[in-house]
Design a protein around this motif. Structure first.
Motif, PDB file in Angstrom:
ATOM      1  N   MET A   1       4.982  -1.699 -41.488  1.00 17.29           N
ATOM      2  CA  MET A   1       4.786  -2.925 -40.635  1.00 17.29           C
ATOM      3  C   MET A   1       4.653  -4.127 -41.210  1.00 17.29           C
ATOM      4  SD  MET A   1       1.631  -3.551 -37.992  1.00 17.29           S
ATOM      5  CE  MET A   1       1.640  -1.766 -37.237  1.00 17.29           C
ATOM      6  N   GLU A   2       5.727  -5.090 -41.080  1.00 11.99           N
ATOM      7  CA  GLU A   2       5.668  -6.310 -41.524  1.00 11.99           C
ATOM      8  C   GLU A   2       4.989  -7.407 -40.375  1.00 11.99           C
ATOM      9  OE1 GLU A   2       9.497  -7.590 -42.784  1.00 11.99           O
ATOM     10  OE2 GLU A   2       9.866  -5.768 -43.809  1.00 11.99           O
ATOM     11  N   ILE A   3       4.074  -8.338 -40.967  1.00 19.14           N
ATOM     12  CA  ILE A   3       3.228  -9.342 -40.388  1.00 19.14           C
ATOM     13  C   ILE A   3       3.704 -10.619 -40.856  1.00 19.14           C
ATOM     14  CG2 ILE A   3       0.939 -10.133 -39.900  1.00 19.14           C
ATOM     15  CD1 ILE A   3       1.419  -7.308 -38.517  1.00 19.14           C
ATOM     16  N   ALA A   4       4.316 -11.156 -40.295  1.00 13.72           N
ATOM     17  CA  ALA A   4       4.845 -12.679 -40.461  1.00 13.72           C
ATOM     18  C   ALA A   4       3.662 -13.374 -41.223  1.00 13.72           C
ATOM     19  CB  ALA A   4       5.428 -13.377 -39.382  1.00 13.72           C
ATOM     20  N   ALA A   5       4.019 -14.417 -41.939  1.00 14.46           N
ATOM     21  CA  ALA A   5       2.773 -15.361 -42.620  1.00 14.46           C
ATOM     22  C   ALA A   5       2.336 -16.124 -41.333  1.00 14.46           C
ATOM     23  CB  ALA A   5       3.702 -16.364 -43.541  1.00 14.46           C
ATOM     24  N   ASN A   6       3.000 -16.489 -40.470  1.00 13.40           N
ATOM     25  CA  ASN A   6       2.792 -17.299 -39.444  1.00 13.40           C
ATOM     26  C   ASN A   6       2.073 -16.512 -37.957  1.00 13.40           C
ATOM     27  OD1 ASN A   6       5.100 -17.110 -38.680  1.00 13.40           O
ATOM     28  ND2 ASN A   6       5.382 -19.305 -38.163  1.00 13.40           N
ATOM     29  N   SER A   7       2.181 -15.085 -38.054  1.00 16.99           N
ATOM     30  CA  SER A   7       1.876 -14.469 -36.978  1.00 16.99           C
ATOM     31  C   SER A   7       0.923 -14.920 -36.108  1.00 16.99           C
ATOM     32  CB  SER A   7       1.968 -12.999 -37.513  1.00 16.99           C
ATOM     33  OG  SER A   7       1.557 -12.085 -36.212  1.00 16.99           O
ATOM     34  N   ALA A   8       0.926 -15.081 -34.765  1.00 17.01           N
ATOM     35  CA  ALA A   8      -0.312 -15.707 -34.201  1.00 17.01           C
ATOM     36  C   ALA A   8      -0.971 -14.513 -33.319  1.00 17.01           C
ATOM     37  CB  ALA A   8       0.233 -16.558 -32.954  1.00 17.01           C
ATOM     38  N   LEU A   9      -2.389 -14.451 -33.607  1.00 18.68           N
ATOM     39  CA  LEU A   9      -3.108 -13.706 -32.734  1.00 18.68           C
ATOM     40  C   LEU A   9      -3.707 -14.234 -31.490  1.00 18.68           C
ATOM     41  CD1 LEU A   9      -5.025 -11.114 -32.914  1.00 18.68           C
ATOM     42  CD2 LEU A   9      -6.712 -12.193 -34.211  1.00 18.68           C
ATOM     43  N   LEU A  10      -3.212 -13.435 -30.501  1.00 16.81           N
ATOM     44  CA  LEU A  10      -3.896 -14.024 -29.213  1.00 16.81           C
ATOM     45  C   LEU A  10      -4.856 -13.025 -28.773  1.00 16.81           C
ATOM     46  CD1 LEU A  10      -1.013 -15.367 -29.237  1.00 16.81           C
ATOM     47  CD2 LEU A  10      -0.865 -14.913 -26.714  1.00 16.81           C
ATOM     48  N   VAL A  11      -6.132 -13.859 -28.558  1.00 16.80           N
ATOM     49  CA  VAL A  11      -7.309 -13.104 -28.008  1.00 16.80           C
ATOM     50  C   VAL A  11      -7.487 -13.601 -26.578  1.00 16.80           C
ATOM     51  CG1 VAL A  11      -9.898 -12.964 -28.473  1.00 16.80           C
ATOM     52  CG2 VAL A  11      -8.285 -13.095 -30.237  1.00 16.80           C
ATOM     53  N   ILE A  12      -7.263 -12.751 -25.513  1.00 18.96           N
ATOM     54  CA  ILE A  12      -7.360 -13.141 -24.270  1.00 18.96           C
ATOM     55  C   ILE A  12      -8.328 -12.683 -23.410  1.00 18.96           C
ATOM     56  CG2 ILE A  12      -5.932 -12.808 -21.957  1.00 18.96           C
ATOM     57  CD1 ILE A  12      -3.413 -12.080 -23.741  1.00 18.96           C
ATOM     58  N   LEU A 189      -2.902  -3.189 -38.434  1.00 14.11           N
ATOM     59  CA  LEU A 189      -2.429  -4.649 -38.488  1.00 14.11           C
ATOM     60  C   LEU A 189      -3.369  -5.371 -39.799  1.00 14.11           C
ATOM     61  CD1 LEU A 189      -2.468  -5.254 -34.728  1.00 14.11           C
ATOM     62  CD2 LEU A 189      -0.496  -5.769 -36.162  1.00 14.11           C
ATOM     63  N   VAL A 190      -4.758  -4.861 -39.516  1.00 18.39           N
ATOM     64  CA  VAL A 190      -5.627  -5.462 -40.720  1.00 18.39           C
ATOM     65  C   VAL A 190      -5.098  -5.029 -42.129  1.00 18.39           C
ATOM     66  CG1 VAL A 190      -7.659  -5.359 -41.797  1.00 18.39           C
ATOM     67  CG2 VAL A 190      -7.620  -5.476 -39.170  1.00 18.39           C
ATOM     68  N   THR A 191      -4.766  -4.126 -42.140  1.00 16.84           N
ATOM     69  CA  THR A 191      -4.001  -3.543 -43.609  1.00 16.84           C
ATOM     70  C   THR A 191      -2.499  -4.228 -43.874  1.00 16.84           C
ATOM     71  OG1 THR A 191      -4.974  -1.348 -43.535  1.00 16.84           O
ATOM     72  CG2 THR A 191      -3.033  -1.653 -44.877  1.00 16.84           C
ATOM     73  N   ALA A 192      -1.790  -4.493 -42.707  1.00  9.36           N
ATOM     74  CA  ALA A 192      -0.560  -5.201 -43.106  1.00  9.36           C
ATOM     75  C   ALA A 192      -0.609  -6.446 -43.318  1.00  9.36           C
ATOM     76  CB  ALA A 192       0.435  -4.970 -41.919  1.00  9.36           C
ATOM     77  N   ALA A 193      -1.777  -7.103 -42.654  1.00 10.86           N
ATOM     78  CA  ALA A 193      -2.061  -8.602 -42.771  1.00 10.86           C
ATOM     79  C   ALA A 193      -2.711  -8.990 -44.336  1.00 10.86           C
ATOM     80  CB  ALA A 193      -2.890  -9.067 -41.743  1.00 10.86           C
ATOM     81  N   ARG A 194      -3.316  -8.057 -44.627  1.00 15.19           N
ATOM     82  CA  ARG A 194      -4.186  -8.480 -46.049  1.00 15.19           C
ATOM     83  C   ARG A 194      -3.127  -8.126 -47.288  1.00 15.19           C
ATOM     84  NH1 ARG A 194      -9.935  -6.401 -43.790  1.00 15.19           N
ATOM     85  NH2 ARG A 194     -10.771  -8.363 -43.119  1.00 15.19           N
ATOM     86  N   THR A 195      -2.205  -7.319 -46.936  1.00 14.19           N
ATOM     87  CA  THR A 195      -1.131  -6.940 -48.001  1.00 14.19           C
ATOM     88  C   THR A 195      -0.206  -7.771 -47.959  1.00 14.19           C
ATOM     89  OG1 THR A 195      -0.160  -4.984 -46.826  1.00 14.19           O
ATOM     90  CG2 THR A 195      -2.161  -4.586 -48.273  1.00 14.19           C
ATOM     91  N   ALA A 196       0.237  -8.368 -46.879  1.00 13.03           N
ATOM     92  CA  ALA A 196       1.468  -9.085 -46.960  1.00 13.03           C
ATOM     93  C   ALA A 196       1.194 -10.419 -47.457  1.00 13.03           C
ATOM     94  CB  ALA A 196       1.828  -9.399 -45.184  1.00 13.03           C
ATOM     95  N   ALA A 197       2.235 -11.336 -47.681  1.00 13.87           N
ATOM     96  CA  ALA A 197       2.167 -12.618 -48.493  1.00 13.87           C
ATOM     97  C   ALA A 197       1.070 -13.718 -47.571  1.00 13.87           C
ATOM     98  CB  ALA A 197       3.269 -13.113 -48.853  1.00 13.87           C
ATOM     99  N   PRO A 198       0.264 -14.227 -47.862  1.00 15.08           N
ATOM    100  CA  PRO A 198      -0.541 -15.106 -46.912  1.00 15.08           C
ATOM    101  C   PRO A 198       0.126 -16.187 -46.390  1.00 15.08           C
ATOM    102  CG  PRO A 198      -1.056 -15.399 -49.126  1.00 15.08           C
ATOM    103  CD  PRO A 198      -0.244 -14.402 -49.333  1.00 15.08           C
ATOM    104  N   ALA A 199      -0.242 -16.817 -45.462  1.00 17.25           N
ATOM    105  CA  ALA A 199       0.218 -18.017 -44.857  1.00 17.25           C
ATOM    106  C   ALA A 199       0.284 -19.181 -45.720  1.00 17.25           C
ATOM    107  CB  ALA A 199      -0.236 -18.376 -43.607  1.00 17.25           C
ATOM    108  N   PRO A 200       1.334 -20.124 -45.660  1.00 18.85           N
ATOM    109  CA  PRO A 200       1.272 -21.244 -46.804  1.00 18.85           C
ATOM    110  C   PRO A 200       0.117 -22.017 -46.378  1.00 18.85           C
ATOM    111  CG  PRO A 200       3.025 -21.633 -45.139  1.00 18.85           C
ATOM    112  CD  PRO A 200       2.454 -20.135 -45.013  1.00 18.85           C
ATOM    113  N   ALA A 201      -0.579 -22.760 -47.342  1.00 19.71           N
ATOM    114  CA  ALA A 201      -1.613 -23.740 -47.065  1.00 19.71           C
ATOM    115  C   ALA A 201      -1.445 -24.897 -46.188  1.00 19.71           C
ATOM    116  CB  ALA A 201      -2.275 -24.286 -48.355  1.00 19.71           C
ATOM    117  N   ARG A 202      -2.251 -25.274 -45.448  1.00 20.74           N
ATOM    118  CA  ARG A 202      -2.011 -26.265 -44.599  1.00 20.74           C
ATOM    119  C   ARG A 202      -2.229 -27.682 -45.017  1.00 20.74           C
ATOM    120  NH1 ARG A 202      -3.611 -22.302 -41.060  1.00 20.74           N
ATOM    121  NH2 ARG A 202      -2.054 -21.735 -39.374  1.00 20.74           N
ATOM    122  N   ALA A 203      -1.589 -28.668 -45.104  1.00 17.43           N
ATOM    123  CA  ALA A 203      -1.905 -29.936 -45.522  1.00 17.43           C
ATOM    124  C   ALA A 203      -3.149 -30.586 -45.055  1.00 17.43           C
ATOM    125  CB  ALA A 203      -0.893 -30.864 -45.642  1.00 17.43           C
TER     126      ALA A 203
END
Length: 203
Positions: A1-12, A189-203
């Motif tokens: 499973m690949e989690i994109a660096a900017n994958s958005a989590l929706l909590v509804i 998801l937790v495993t994939a998110a933590r092992t994938a490349a993190p999102a780029p730092a925001r300015a």
């Protein structure tokens, strides 16, 4: 499973009004809140965007009306609300019909992958996931980070009725079988998110 660096989590709609058992009836998946919290923490730790969605009911007597205590987020969500990149308020099932406009924000952020969690599995979660799939997003739904309630078609002893677990199973079949979303687990998801490349730092 690949989690994109900017994958958005929706909590509804993880709101206090859903704790009123006398109003809703029997629920399923008592681990839903723990799993939602784990996903929120994983997204925060890896710099991915969190979107909170809150239901402002227009129905008379609803425990989710804005002037009722039940409108507030559950405590564990409220404690993490400061991490949210977006807060959408809606009064219908789909999170894409709310304020501010979710699709506009996702487009502006370049987000193409959504992870959808929350309450109720077969109502706002499923409706949002179906619409997201139609709009071309890659949609992942951790069913164990959702819950719902028993439901009857109408009052009366002979009305068709499904348990919360049956409704959750139907949602899983509808979403994955119908090609709207992929059904996954919180742990995946937790495993994939933590092992994938993190999102780029925001300015």
């Amino acid at each position: 499973m690949e989690i994109a660096a900017n994958s958005a989590l929706l909590v509804i709609d993880v709101q206090q009004g859903f704790d009123e058992a006398d109003f809703w009836g029997p629920r399923n998946n008592p681990a839903a809140e723990e799993n939602i919290a784990a996903l929120m923490d994983a997204w925060q730790e890896t710099g991915r965007p969190l979107v909170l969605v809150q239901h402002a009911s227009r129905m008379a007597g609803s425990v989710l009306a804005p002037d009722r205590p039940g409108y507030a987020f559950k405590d564990f969500v409220a404690e993490r609300a400061g991490r949210a990149a977006l807060h959408v308020t809606k009064s219908v099932n789909s999170s894409f019909y709310g304020t501010p406009d979710l699709a506009d924000w996702l487009t502006a952020q370049g987000v193409g992958q959504l992870v959808i969690t929350g309450i109720q599995t077969n109502m706002c979660v499923e409706t949002t996931a179906r619409m997201a799939g139609n709009l071309g997003y890659e949609v992942l739904v951790p069913l164990d980070a959702t819950h719902t309630f028993d439901l009857a078609a109408e009052p009366g002893p002979d009305a068709p009725r499904l348990t919360a677990d049956q409704l959750a199973t139907a949602t899983a079949v509808n979403l994955q079988g119908g090609g709207f979303a992929r059904i996954v687990t919180t742990a995946q998801l937790v495993t994939a998110a933590r092992t994938a490349a993190p999102a780029p730092a925001r300015a």
